[in-house]
Design a protein around this motif. Structure first.
Motif, short mmCIF file in Angstrom:
data_model
loop_
_atom_site.label_atom_id
_atom_site.label_comp_id
_atom_site.label_asym_id
_atom_site.label_seq_id
_atom_site.Cartn_x
_atom_site.Cartn_y
_atom_site.Cartn_z
N CYS A 70 -5.57 5.74 -0.09
CA CYS A 70 -5.58 4.97 -1.33
C CYS A 70 -6.98 4.97 -1.95
CB CYS A 70 -5.12 3.55 -1.03
SG CYS A 70 -4.88 2.54 -2.49
N LEU A 113 0.82 -1.21 0.00
CA LEU A 113 0.00 0.00 0.00
C LEU A 113 0.85 1.26 0.00
CD1 LEU A 113 -2.85 1.16 0.21
CD2 LEU A 113 -2.68 0.95 2.69
N LEU A 132 -6.40 -2.63 -4.28
CA LEU A 132 -6.21 -2.14 -2.92
C LEU A 132 -7.49 -1.66 -2.27
CD1 LEU A 132 -2.84 -0.24 -3.42
CD2 LEU A 132 -3.21 -2.56 -2.60
N ALA A 162 -4.95 0.62 -8.01
CA ALA A 162 -5.37 0.87 -6.63
C ALA A 162 -6.85 0.54 -6.45
CB ALA A 162 -5.11 2.33 -6.26
#
Length: 738
Positions: free
Chosen positions: A253, A202, A230, A226
């Motif tokens: 993020c 991350l 993520l 992302a």
């Protein structure tokens, strides 16, 4: 004689157990052998005993050596296992302890001493890339970027796909080597972030995004990764159990992909999980007294507000007004709790007071905003970030009754309390807020009576003179401090630059800027303040071009110079605005902006950090460039969504932009409503009134349109862009007059 009683017969022997029988059977051969030896001659029996004794001793020695070796092997393996575990945590002290244990377990092995020496000197050998990776992270955490980049080169020699190592080398090239081209080349070598060999985590994605923004590299693909890889982590149990700092990274993020409008619907589905992570992070960081994490959560508050506005704009049915309002209130409440916790733990951090003032303004309480800033000035001194915000309140809320009452209280406190220059300086600042410059000057003089060279008092007095156009008086007030004192304060350097322009000494700009650039301070604060002071002067193409070019040089020298990128963006936006000229073929059409300058301004704004791009000023600038510079009403409408969602507390300048965009989008009635508010507010510009006249005309209100146009014509100091828009609107109205 009585005969003895007969003896009872003995009980029969119990039969032997099965174990006893087995033992007897096993021992029978040895018993037989010993009996056989016993029947042998003496010399044979003596030799046999000697052989048994020697064998027993040899066996004991062998067993002892073997066990020691085995224990040493186990101890060595355990020590190296502890070393590996410590290395994974980047725990250098733990690694040293493990190496000491390994050396004790195997003194003949030179490896522990060699690795200990590498750790102590902070530099790994070329054949130790794993240790280089640990030292790389250690140096970066200690803000030793050159050393981190040196170790990263060793890592890349063996592991060319290591993501963080590549980022460290690129950052070093950008910041320390002043070589953006080299940084670009390194970033181009970044592997596919989904390649397992890249080891992307991350923090690596966020780090790369900052570097992409700093170099102007397209980060669309990285933000897509992302979103795909993520953002879904925000819903996992691992995220819920992560430390507060990691939770903040996940929230950050999540906000990155909002740069792509197409991603907003998907991002909306993760809002609840992200909101919960942010809430948990504040609670955990407050309990731990972690002000760094608290400040990071609080700084994300405005970006989370923008994200909510974008979600609502993409799908209004998903967030009805009541639901939207409650979510925004929850974000603001969390941000407020975070800033309050920071202020309680570190009362001399100006960001907390500034953040609380912003929240108070959003809640429609300007008096509370002023109070927060005054409290900050009392705790932190004359910090530029606080003074600038306080000055900005003058035009908007100087007539507010609560603000006037606060100014009166501050004055009485200075008069009745113990004589103090700080008290009188606070009284001067609040007097300025309510539009009492004469009283503010009196307060400054009383402060200087106690301390003739008090920096805050001299600076405030100079600022009052400069605002009134008395630049020579302002120069005298600053001269009382002396040049070293002026250069030591970014706020005074900014004022000094404004005075240079006002007194007609612009020819001295380069020499004066060099003095500011050489002043000690973090992130070239004095140099950036000088650029800001030049921009405080009325718009001028030559000065704006100089600021843009000089900011570029500052960034080339120090890419992390705080505020230099924002100063460059503001200067380029001003250059783009100054390029607006009447349409060559039809002056009734909107003015034409220089496309190259528009592109340069947009590029500079896009290179700002996300938190700066999320400010209302930046959003308004981008929307203006998209609408008036590129002619894209649709893009501008998407951009102003956060401003439109917060229009109840928006500044007049921002309302002008939103109203103009709505007008270009065919929503004339809404534009009239917003532009009327902006035009009635303090500090309304000629451009705002011209836009209102156009909105009236589009909304079929010709009488109001002509009245607004007449008002705009009577307003002095119109910019070139405002004059061109005034001409276009006037010609349009003349065409439509029956």
């Amino acid at each position: 004689m009585t005969p003895a009683p007969p003896t009872a017969p003995a009980p029969p022997d119990a039969p032997p157990s099965r174990f006893a029988r087995a033992r007897a059977a096993a021992a029978a051969p040895f018993v037989a052998a010993m009996r056989e030896v016993a029947r042998q001659p003496l010399w044979f029996r003596a030799g046999f005993v000697l052989v048994l004794a020697v064998g027993s001793v040899a066996g004991a020695v062998y067993a002892s050596v073997h066990l020691k070796k085995r224990d040493a092997v186990h101890a060595t393996a355990s020590a190296w296992g502890a070393y590996t575990a410590a290395a994974q945590r980047a725990d250098l002290d733990g690694m040293r302890a493990a190496l000491a244990a390994a050396a004790a377990a195997n003194p003949a092995d030179p490896t522990p001493a060699r690795y200990r020496e590498m750790i102590d000197r902070g530099s790994a050998d070329a054949d130790a890339p794993e240790l280089a990776a640990v030292l790389m992270a250690h140096h970066r955490a200690a803000e030793r970027l050159p050393e981190a980049a040196r170790e990263a080169e060793k890592v890349l020699a063996t592991y060319p796909k290591n993501w963080l190592a590549r980022c460290y080398v690129a950052h070093h090239a950008l910041q320390d080597l002043r070589d953006p081209a080299a940084a670009e080349r390194e970033l181009a070598l970044l592997p596919d972030p989904e390649d397992p060999a890249a080891g992307v985590r991350l923090n690596g994605v966020l780090y790369a995004l900052r570097l992409f923004d700093a170099t102007g590299r397209d980060a669309t693909g990285l933000r897509a990764v992302a979103l795909r890889k993520l953002v879904p982590l925000t819903r996992t149990a691992a995220a819920a159990a992560a430390p507060a700092a990691a939770k903040v990274q996940l929230v950050t993020c999540y906000l990155e992909p909002f740069a792509d409008p197409a991603a907003v619907p998907e991002l909306a589905g993760y809002w609840a999980a992200v909101d919960r992570l942010a809430e948990d992070a504040v609670g955990e960081a407050t309990a731990a007294g972690d002000t760094r994490t608290l400040a990071r959560v609080a700084e994300l508050g405005p970006r989370l507000r923008v994200a909510l506005a974008l979600i609502r704009a993409a799908d209004p049915a998903r967030l009805p007004p009541d639901r939207f309002k409650s979510l925004v209130a929850a974000v603001d409440n969390r941000t407020r709790r975070a800033w309050l916790a920071v202020r309680e733990k570190e009362p001399q951090r100006p960001e907390a007071y500034r953040g609380l003032a912003v929240l108070a303004l959003q809640a429609g309480d300007p008096a509370a905003a002023v109070q927060h800033l005054v409290d900050g000035l009392a705790a932190c001194g004359d910090r530029p970030v606080l003074l600038e915000q306080l000055v900005a309140l003058v035009a908007r809320y100087g007539t507010d009754a609560a603000t006037r009452a606060l100014a009166d209280r501050m004055w009485k406190s200075a008069e009745t309390g113990k004589p103090s220059p700080v008290r009188w300086c606070l009284a001067a600042e609040t007097a300025l807020v309510v539009g009492r410059p004469d009283a503010a000057l009196v307060a400054c003089r009383r402060a200087r009576a106690a301390d003739p060279r008090h920096p805050w008092a001299c600076g405030t007095e100079a600022r009052i003179h400069a605002r009134a156009g008395n630049f020579f008086d302002a120069r005298e007030a600053l001269a009382a401090l002396g040049e070293p004192a002026v250069l030591a304060s970014p706020a005074l350097v900014r004022l000094h630059a404004r005075v240079i322009v006002g007194t007609g000494l612009w020819l001295l700009r380069d020499d004066e800027f060099k003095k500011a650039a050489a002043a000690p301070g973090k992130n070239r604060a004095a140099a950036v303040a000088f650029l800001r002071g030049v921009l405080d002067a009325p718009p001028d193409a030559d000065r704006s071009a100089w600021v843009a070019a000089t900011a570029e040089l500052v960034l080339a020298t120090d890419p992390d110079a705080g505020g230099a990128a924002a100063a460059r963006a503001d200067a380029l936006f001003r250059l783009a605005e100054l390029s607006a000229a009447p349409h060559a073929e039809d002056r009734s059409k909107p003015p034409v902006w220089n496309p190259a300058r528009v592109a340069a301004a947009l590029r500079a704004i896009n290179q700002l950090p996300p938190e700066q791009r999320a400010t209302q000023d930046a959003i308004a600038a981008v929307a203006t460039l998209q609408l008036k510079g590129e002619g894209s009403a649709a893009a501008a409408l998407r951009t102003v969504a956060p401003l439109l969602a917060a229009e109840a507390t928006a500044a007049p300048a921002h309302l002008e932009v939103v109203g103009t965009v709505l007008l270009a989008s065919g929503r004339a009635a809404e534009a009239v409503r917003l532009l009327e508010r902006a035009a009635r507010g303090p500090g309304a510009t000629a451009g705002c009134v011209v836009a209102l006249a156009t909105a009236y005309e589009r909304n079929h209100q010709p009488i109001e349109a002509r009245a607004a146009l007449t008002r705009a014509e009577a307003m002095p100091n119109r910019s070139g862009r405002e004059q061109a828009e005034l001409i276009a609107t006037k010609l349009t109205l003349l065409k439509e007059t029956p």
